[in-house]
Design an enzyme around this catalytic site. Sequence first.
Site, PDB file in Angstrom:
ATOM      1  N   HIS A   1       8.198  11.835  -1.935  1.00 52.74           N
ATOM      2  CA  HIS A   1       7.413  13.062  -2.300  1.00 52.74           C
ATOM      3  C   HIS A   1       6.900  13.000  -3.649  1.00 52.74           C
ATOM      4  CE1 HIS A   1       6.952  17.129  -3.702  1.00 52.74           C
ATOM      5  NE2 HIS A   1       6.979  17.414  -2.397  1.00 52.74           N
TER       6      HIS A   1
ATOM      7  N   GLU B   1       1.947   9.133  -9.125  1.00 52.39           N
ATOM      8  CA  GLU B   1       1.013   8.209  -8.679  1.00 52.39           C
ATOM      9  C   GLU B   1       1.588   6.853  -8.453  1.00 52.39           C
ATOM     10  OE1 GLU B   1      -2.225   8.441  -8.530  1.00 52.39           O
ATOM     11  OE2 GLU B   1      -2.227  10.367  -8.846  1.00 52.39           O
TER      12      GLU B   1
END
Length: 125
Positions: A10, A46
């Site tokens: 997630h 990221e």
Amino acid sequence: MNTHLLLVAHGSRLEQANDEIRRLADTLAIGSRYAGVACAFLEIAEPSISDGLRRQIAAGARRIVVLPYFLAAGRHVGIDIPAQVEGMRCQAPEVEILIAEHLGSAAAMRPVLLDLAFDCLGELS
């Protein structure tokens, strides 16, 4: 065939949680049958799923297995991840991108969960 694995989680505002996923990907790479193992995040952290796929393609991947590191088949597993993967399939049609079942659907999870619960009982005695 040059097959890579992309572990998709997630993403968290807590960088230590994201680092845990990065370490897991590094651990999965050790002795792996995949030419490359990396992680990506659906949101917040990221690299994004698209960036993770692009990096693997740039590294020579001809097949990528996307493994959703999610316990339940909610919106992210059923809609969001497939949509991002489909977008990359259109951009790189020469690369086969597969989506594995999410972590929570694996039959091997049942004994792991029961063991975790049982181990807690040992701590109480």
